[in-house]
Design an enzyme around this catalytic site. Structure first.
Site, PDB file in Angstrom:
ATOM      1  N   ASP A  28       0.843  -1.191   0.000  1.00  0.00           N
ATOM      2  CA  ASP A  28       0.000   0.000   0.000  1.00  0.00           C
ATOM      3  C   ASP A  28       0.883   1.248   0.000  1.00  0.00           C
ATOM      4  O   ASP A  28       1.393   1.665   1.034  1.00  0.00           O
ATOM      5  CB  ASP A  28      -0.907   0.010   1.238  1.00  0.00           C
ATOM      6  CG  ASP A  28      -1.837   1.211   1.211  1.00  0.00           C
ATOM      7  OD1 ASP A  28      -2.801   1.194   0.427  1.00  0.00           O
ATOM      8  OD2 ASP A  28      -1.574   2.197   1.938  1.00  0.00           O
TER       9      ASP A  28
ATOM     10  N   LYS B  89      -1.804   6.010  -4.503  1.00  0.00           N
ATOM     11  CA  LYS B  89      -2.863   7.003  -4.260  1.00  0.00           C
ATOM     12  C   LYS B  89      -2.547   8.335  -4.920  1.00  0.00           C
ATOM     13  O   LYS B  89      -1.382   8.720  -5.030  1.00  0.00           O
ATOM     14  CB  LYS B  89      -3.030   7.233  -2.742  1.00  0.00           C
ATOM     15  CG  LYS B  89      -3.182   5.963  -1.952  1.00  0.00           C
ATOM     16  CD  LYS B  89      -3.505   6.200  -0.487  1.00  0.00           C
ATOM     17  CE  LYS B  89      -3.396   4.894   0.287  1.00  0.00           C
ATOM     18  NZ  LYS B  89      -2.050   4.601   0.782  1.00  0.00           N
TER      19      LYS B  89
ATOM     20  N   SER C  69       5.614  -1.940   9.131  1.00  0.00           N
ATOM     21  CA  SER C  69       6.683  -2.109  10.109  1.00  0.00           C
ATOM     22  C   SER C  69       8.037  -1.953   9.437  1.00  0.00           C
ATOM     23  O   SER C  69       8.261  -2.469   8.350  1.00  0.00           O
ATOM     24  CB  SER C  69       6.610  -3.475  10.791  1.00  0.00           C
ATOM     25  OG  SER C  69       7.650  -3.537  11.738  1.00  0.00           O
TER      26      SER C  69
HETATM   27  N1  LIG Z   1      -5.192   6.426   3.313  1.00  0.00           N
HETATM   28  C1  LIG Z   1      -4.637   7.117   4.275  1.00  0.00           C
HETATM   29  O1  LIG Z   1      -4.879   8.325   4.461  1.00  0.00           O
HETATM   30  C2  LIG Z   1      -3.698   6.417   5.225  1.00  0.00           C
HETATM   31  C3  LIG Z   1      -3.356   7.017   6.458  1.00  0.00           C
HETATM   32  C4  LIG Z   1      -2.518   6.319   7.319  1.00  0.00           C
HETATM   33  C5  LIG Z   1      -2.014   5.077   6.958  1.00  0.00           C
HETATM   34  N2  LIG Z   1      -2.340   4.548   5.725  1.00  0.00           N
HETATM   35  C6  LIG Z   1      -1.781   3.243   5.285  1.00  0.00           C
HETATM   36  O2  LIG Z   1      -1.955   2.291   6.313  1.00  0.00           O
HETATM   37  C7  LIG Z   1      -0.696   1.740   6.678  1.00  0.00           C
HETATM   38  C8  LIG Z   1      -0.713   1.340   8.146  1.00  0.00           C
HETATM   39  O3  LIG Z   1      -1.047   2.414   8.995  1.00  0.00           O
HETATM   40  P1  LIG Z   1       0.039   3.157   9.883  1.00  0.00           P
HETATM   41  O4  LIG Z   1       1.355   3.121   9.193  1.00  0.00           O
HETATM   42  O5  LIG Z   1      -0.549   4.458  10.261  1.00  0.00           O
HETATM   43  O6  LIG Z   1       0.106   2.361  11.201  1.00  0.00           O
HETATM   44  P2  LIG Z   1       0.066   0.900  11.791  1.00  0.00           P
HETATM   45  O7  LIG Z   1       0.401  -0.138  10.813  1.00  0.00           O
HETATM   46  O8  LIG Z   1      -1.210   0.805  12.556  1.00  0.00           O
HETATM   47  O9  LIG Z   1       1.217   1.008  12.900  1.00  0.00           O
HETATM   48  C9  LIG Z   1       2.561   1.174  12.608  1.00  0.00           C
HETATM   49  C10 LIG Z   1       3.293   1.343  13.942  1.00  0.00           C
HETATM   50  O10 LIG Z   1       3.198   0.159  14.715  1.00  0.00           O
HETATM   51  C11 LIG Z   1       4.503  -0.401  14.925  1.00  0.00           C
HETATM   52  N3  LIG Z   1       4.362  -1.849  14.736  1.00  0.00           N
HETATM   53  C12 LIG Z   1       4.174  -2.530  13.579  1.00  0.00           C
HETATM   54  N4  LIG Z   1       4.022  -3.840  13.802  1.00  0.00           N
HETATM   55  C13 LIG Z   1       4.125  -4.015  15.139  1.00  0.00           C
HETATM   56  C14 LIG Z   1       4.060  -5.153  15.977  1.00  0.00           C
HETATM   57  N5  LIG Z   1       3.846  -6.373  15.481  1.00  0.00           N
HETATM   58  N6  LIG Z   1       4.238  -4.979  17.325  1.00  0.00           N
HETATM   59  C15 LIG Z   1       4.462  -3.746  17.824  1.00  0.00           C
HETATM   60  N7  LIG Z   1       4.523  -2.617  17.085  1.00  0.00           N
HETATM   61  C16 LIG Z   1       4.353  -2.761  15.743  1.00  0.00           C
HETATM   62  C17 LIG Z   1       5.384   0.250  13.884  1.00  0.00           C
HETATM   63  O11 LIG Z   1       6.699   0.359  14.350  1.00  0.00           O
HETATM   64  P3  LIG Z   1       7.931  -0.365  13.557  1.00  0.00           P
HETATM   65  O12 LIG Z   1       7.910   0.173  12.176  1.00  0.00           O
HETATM   66  O13 LIG Z   1       9.119   0.050  14.346  1.00  0.00           O
HETATM   67  O14 LIG Z   1       7.642  -1.842  13.634  1.00  0.00           O
HETATM   68  C18 LIG Z   1       4.748   1.624  13.757  1.00  0.00           C
HETATM   69  O15 LIG Z   1       5.158   2.469  14.828  1.00  0.00           O
HETATM   70  C19 LIG Z   1       0.280   2.867   6.312  1.00  0.00           C
HETATM   71  O16 LIG Z   1       1.618   2.442   6.260  1.00  0.00           O
HETATM   72  C20 LIG Z   1      -0.290   3.315   4.997  1.00  0.00           C
HETATM   73  O17 LIG Z   1       0.068   2.428   3.961  1.00  0.00           O
HETATM   74  C21 LIG Z   1      -3.191   5.187   4.882  1.00  0.00           C
END
Ligand SMILES: NC(=O)c1ccc[n+]([C@@H]2O[C@H](COP(=O)([O-])OP(=O)(O)OC[C@H]3O[C@@H](n4cnc5c(N)ncnc54)[C@H](OP(=O)(O)O)[C@@H]3O)[C@@H](O)[C@H]2O)c1
Length: 318
Positions: free
Chosen positions: A44, A78, A270
């Protein structure tokens, strides 16, 4: 891997994908390559994440080594807010494809239902929310219909197989369905136990739109940005630690499974090779109905990603 079948194309969208927001640019190619080796098939991305070239390098390395075939991968990107006008959509989508080194996206989403003043990519890329002063947000008068029509043309031209929307709520979704020749196939929105979004999920189901939940770990992703709003980490919440101990899984896996069991796809991010593998293993167990309910009961309608906090004129969730 389990998948969700998208309407119109019947293409299978994997239920667990890899999120690229804040994936470190210098290690992004290696991370994507390692993720493919671990079994990830959906990535993504977004113009806004600033790492499409590096993500593409990782993908192409895996393709050239025969680890996967292109048709086994599902690449999402996107359209950023500054490119909503009809003269910009096609050009930027093609530039993004060039950065990835691919000839089509499997899914292309409108990142936000917000149009901002155009910024030439040769001037600044990715352009982000603000002008050159890093402070001023300049809106653009581009109606959603104009942008959606261009998204449909991306399908006609083979630039994107599937198209969808992100950060959209009921009324704008209703509007798109009034004129869509090709209906949105995917809706990507913030969903986690602090923001469960039942009415939106129900609405998407009625329309046959697949839902992808982002920020499944709630405040975790926003800690490093100072935007976590001071709430208790979901990883430490009793309802989640207790469910995790019952199924012998980590709290992260429980949070992902909770979303999958509600019928959504997830895209955890991650930068860690171990956590990335752990997150992929969120499909092979069931949470009990009681634990599902206890986790959903944590809802406090807490939205962590709200552009109105940047500028009140962008109150798309008001
Ligand atoms: N459409 C939109 O507007 C929008 C907005 C936000 C996000 N997104 C998409 O959604 C994806 C995911 O959302 P997100 O990046 O906000 O957050 P997320 O995946 O909910 O969380 C990422 C955070 O959690 C940690 N983490 C990951 N796996 C873990 C585990 N197994 N145990 C403990 N901590 C863990 C990561 O740290 P480490 O990296 O150090 O593991 C990072 O700090 C984004 O990367 C993006 O592609 C889209």
């Amino acid at each position: 891997m389990a998948s969700i079948v998208l309407k119109r194309t019947n293409q299978k969208m994997p239920v667990v994908g890899f999120g690229l927001w804040k994936v470190t640019k210098s290690t992004c190619a290696d991370t994507v390559y390692a993720a493919i080796k671990s079994g990830y098939r959906l990535f993504d991305g977004a113009g806004d994440y600033g790492n499409e070239k590096e993500a593409g390098e990782g993908v192409r390395r895996a393709l050239s080594e025969g680890i996967v075939k292109r048709e086994e991968l599902f690449i999402t990107s996107k359209l950023w807010n500054t490119f909503h006008a009809k003269e910009h959509v096609n050009k930027i989508a093609k530039k993004q494809l060039d950065l990835w080194g691919l000839d089509h996206f499997d899914l292309f989403l409108i990142h936000f239902p917000i149009a901002l003043q155009y910024v030439d990519p040769s001037h600044r890329y990715p352009p982000e929310w603000w002008g050159d002063d890093g402070k001023t947000v300049t809106l653009a008068n581009v109606p959603m219909q104009e942008t959606w029509t261009c998204m449909e043309e991306l399908v006609d031209q083979g630039v994107a197989k599937n198209i969808g929307i992100s950060n959209c709520s009921g009324s704008i979704i209703c509007d798109i369905f009034r004129y869509a020749r090709i209906e949105p196939q995917v809706l990507q929105v913030e969903i986690h136990p602090y923001l469960t979004q039942e009415p939106l999920l129900k609405f998407a189901k009625t329309l046959g739109i697949a839902v992808t939940a982002y920020s499944s770990f709630g405040p975790q992703s926003y800690l490093e940005l100072g935007m976590d709003k001071g709430v208790t980490a979901l990883f430490e919440h009793d309802a989640i630690t207790s469910a995790a101990s019952k199924v012998g899984k980590t709290t992260a896996q429980v949070l992902l499974r909770w979303a999958i069991q509600r019928g959504m796809a997830v895209i955890p991010k991650s930068n860690s090779p171990d956590r990335l593998v752990q997150n992929l293993q969120s499909e092979d167990f069931e949470l009990s109905e009681d634990d599902m309910k206890a986790i959903s009961a944590l809802n406090i309608n807490l939205r962590l990603n709200d552009p109105a906090e940047i500028d009140p004129r962008m109150a798309i969730f008001a």
